[in-house]
Each structure stands twice: as structure tokens, then as C-alpha cells.
Design an enzyme around this catalytic site. Sequence first.
Site, mmCIF file in Angstrom:
data_model
loop_
_atom_site.group_PDB
_atom_site.id
_atom_site.type_symbol
_atom_site.label_atom_id
_atom_site.label_comp_id
_atom_site.label_asym_id
_atom_site.label_seq_id
_atom_site.Cartn_x
_atom_site.Cartn_y
_atom_site.Cartn_z
ATOM 1 N N HIS A 1 51.749 3.565 -6.915
ATOM 2 C CA HIS A 1 51.549 4.998 -7.162
ATOM 3 C C HIS A 1 52.749 5.565 -7.935
ATOM 4 O O HIS A 1 52.793 6.758 -8.194
ATOM 5 C CB HIS A 1 51.432 5.766 -5.842
ATOM 6 C CG HIS A 1 50.105 5.623 -5.149
ATOM 7 N ND1 HIS A 1 48.910 5.620 -5.825
ATOM 8 C CD2 HIS A 1 49.792 5.527 -3.828
ATOM 9 C CE1 HIS A 1 47.917 5.517 -4.947
ATOM 10 N NE2 HIS A 1 48.426 5.440 -3.740
ATOM 11 N N SER B 1 40.414 15.730 -2.104
ATOM 12 C CA SER B 1 40.377 14.421 -1.461
ATOM 13 C C SER B 1 41.678 14.183 -0.686
ATOM 14 O O SER B 1 41.660 13.711 0.454
ATOM 15 C CB SER B 1 40.163 13.335 -2.524
ATOM 16 O OG SER B 1 40.138 12.070 -1.928
HETATM 17 P P1 A3P Z 1 36.701 11.419 -2.004
HETATM 18 O O1 A3P Z 1 37.666 11.822 -0.938
HETATM 19 O O2 A3P Z 1 36.528 12.469 -3.051
HETATM 20 O O3 A3P Z 1 35.408 10.940 -1.479
HETATM 21 P P2 A3P Z 1 42.173 6.464 -3.302
HETATM 22 O O4 A3P Z 1 41.485 5.172 -3.166
HETATM 23 O O5 A3P Z 1 43.059 6.583 -4.500
HETATM 24 O O6 A3P Z 1 42.852 6.846 -2.026
HETATM 25 O O7 A3P Z 1 41.033 7.547 -3.561
HETATM 26 C C1 A3P Z 1 40.140 7.899 -2.545
HETATM 27 C C2 A3P Z 1 38.892 8.468 -3.169
HETATM 28 O O8 A3P Z 1 38.141 7.405 -3.774
HETATM 29 C C3 A3P Z 1 37.990 9.098 -2.127
HETATM 30 O O9 A3P Z 1 37.325 10.178 -2.779
HETATM 31 C C4 A3P Z 1 37.059 7.947 -1.793
HETATM 32 O O10 A3P Z 1 35.835 8.347 -1.200
HETATM 33 C C5 A3P Z 1 36.853 7.337 -3.180
HETATM 34 N N1 A3P Z 1 36.428 5.926 -3.121
HETATM 35 C C6 A3P Z 1 36.852 4.961 -2.276
HETATM 36 N N2 A3P Z 1 36.216 3.807 -2.523
HETATM 37 C C7 A3P Z 1 35.365 4.044 -3.543
HETATM 38 C C8 A3P Z 1 34.419 3.232 -4.238
HETATM 39 N N3 A3P Z 1 34.223 1.972 -3.898
HETATM 40 N N4 A3P Z 1 33.732 3.790 -5.239
HETATM 41 C C9 A3P Z 1 33.916 5.081 -5.582
HETATM 42 N N5 A3P Z 1 34.791 5.900 -4.961
HETATM 43 C C10 A3P Z 1 35.514 5.394 -3.943
#
Ligand code: A3P
Length: 328
Positions: free
Chosen positions: A135, A167
Site C-alpha cells: 500500500h 468502503s
Molecule cells: P466494498 O467495500 O465497496 O464492497 P481491498 O481489497 O483493497 O481491501 O478492497 C476491498 C473492496 O474490494 C471491498 O469493496 C470489497 O467488497 C471488494 N472486493 C473484495 N474482493 C473482491 C472481488 N473478488 N471482486 C470484486 N471486488 C472485491
Amino acid sequence: LLPSRPATPHSNMAEILPSLPLETRCPPFHLRLYKGFWQPEKVLVENIPAIDAHFEPRPNDIFLASFPKSGTTWLKSLAFATLNRAVHSPFDFDHPLCRHNPHDCVRFLEAISFNETKDEPHDVLGSSPRVLATHLPYSMLPERIAGEGSMGRIVYICREPKDVLVSGWLFTKKTSAALGLDEQSYTLQEALDLFCEGRCVNGPHWQHVLEYWEESLRRPDKVLFLMYEEMLREPASNLRKLAEFMGCKFSKEEEDGGLVDAIVELCSLHKLKSMEVNRNGCNSLAVRNEAYFRKGVVGDWGNHLTPEMAQKLDKLVEDALQGSGLDL
Ligand code: A3P
């Protein structure tokens, strides 16, 4: 375009830490402003110096970079499944992604304990080509990873900032209890105000995005810039782009055999969310794996932010990105 990234000597962090601006209102960490970005104190004092001192890049390393809550978990699963498809078929019911959370398959550079890896670093970090995530802002990556002469490749995933904010706010509220904090009183208005001041982990968001965006224009062979929203719209074509960039393009036989669609399906939100490990497992910080999988849609901010809140952030981001060629 910006000139190339500055060199990043991170020596004496413990000494200079107390002199850096402090932000204590962003759960769950105390943040310090360093070289234009807000970072948890531990990242500055322990993790970045450890990476500088101990991490030995290999020419074919792949780094997955993102601002938190931009689709990191998804990108990790896609890259892992793609790079390892010869060993682990995506059709296999016993695929590692069916048994492990994606964060346990691809580790964060800043979370590696180099003591743990001292004896057998290759085993712990995986075999070549290795895939690691970060990150960290581009300008905070060590010269050996991101400098002009570096050989590794970086894939950045970018997401619309209002969805990132919402999110992140929901994630923080959900996970803070596991971290021993009572953050139920952390309001969206507070999170928005801090986010708009850039005061969040790795913030300002738009500065994080811009650094990788500009480097992807300067060195497109080294930095691939992906958009979460486009990946949702066209997962297969973005996966092909990712595979080609990582040096493992899908062959005609693989295409004909439905491998691309199988990886897209394996890594889809509904599939990963349904795995036992992601429904009931926890990570080493006692954060439940299910917290990483929520809705995964475009525009969920509309269910949380008022039009005034949205406008405030939109205006800031629009001004910050002006002239960059990037439109979020
Ligand atoms: P939301 O909270 O909007 O649903 P990160 O992985 O960087 O922590 O980001 C988390 C976000 O990615 C969350 O968004 C989560 O639901 C979404 N996410 C996680 N896995 C995913 C997948 N396989 N495909 C699409 N979105 C995904």
C-alpha cells in the site's frame, strides 16, 4: 510529467518521528506525515526501514500496489491464480484460493517479518516470479524496487475515491472491535473530513493515485495502471492485460480451454466470499476474513454520502487531478 521519483533514504526514522506532524483521529493507527503522505508510525519506524535493509528484489518480481480498499484482495487473487496456473489449475476444487484468504497467498511487503524470512526467505516469499503487494506510495518504495534501473514490475489498482472512502469507513468500523478499539462512534462525516484533508493511511488518496499514474505513463513497461470499475465491467479482458504484463500471456490452448473465465470465476467476489476460510477464518491480527468481501460494486457511496458530502470530495479530486489526463 513529474520527474522520476526521489531517492528515499529512510535512515533515523525513530529519531525524526517525534518531529513529524501527528494525527490521532484515524482509527486504528496514529499517523505521521512523512514526505507528503500519512503513515502509521509503525510503518515508518519499523517496516519501511526493514524493507530498505533486508528486502532483496529479483528481476522478475511482481508488486501489486494499491490505496487501501481499492480492490487489493481481488487483484491479489487474480495475480496469484494467473501466475500459478501451471501448478494450481483454477478448475481444481482444492485450489489454494479455496483454502486460504488471498492475503495469505500474496503478502504485503510492509508486513513481512524479515527475522522470520532470514533463514529461508525464498520459501516464505514464494518461488520466482514472486508476487508481493504494497500500500506504500510510489515515492516511498525503495530505489531497488521502483528506481529507474529496477527490473521488477508494478501493477496498480485504482478505484473511485468516494467508493474507497465508504468502503474504508465500513471496514474500519467492522474490524476495529477485533483490534480492541471502540470505534462505533466514528462517523462518516469524520471519516470524510479527514479523507478530504488527506489524513488517512497512505493519504492523500489522489496523490497516491497520481504518483503511480504518472509513472505508468513514463514507464508503461514497468507500471500497469488498472481501474477497479473497468475490471468489474470487463474482467476477462483486464485479466488478459494483467497476464501479458506479468509475462505469462494466456496461450491459445488455455483460451480455448476456458482458463481465463475459470480464473475470473474463481476470483469473483461471490465465489471467494462463499469459501469457508473467508466466511469463518481470521487473520493474524484477529480480523475476520469476511471483512475483505462486502458488496464489490460501483457507486455504493450513493447509499451513504449526501450530495453535499460527495460534491466536497469530487471537487477536491477534480482539482488535484487537473491536467493529469486521469479522470476518476
Ligand atoms: P466494498 O467495500 O465497496 O464492497 P481491498 O481489497 O483493497 O481491501 O478492497 C476491498 C473492496 O474490494 C471491498 O469493496 C470489497 O467488497 C471488494 N472486493 C473484495 N474482493 C473482491 C472481488 N473478488 N471482486 C470484486 N471486488 C472485491
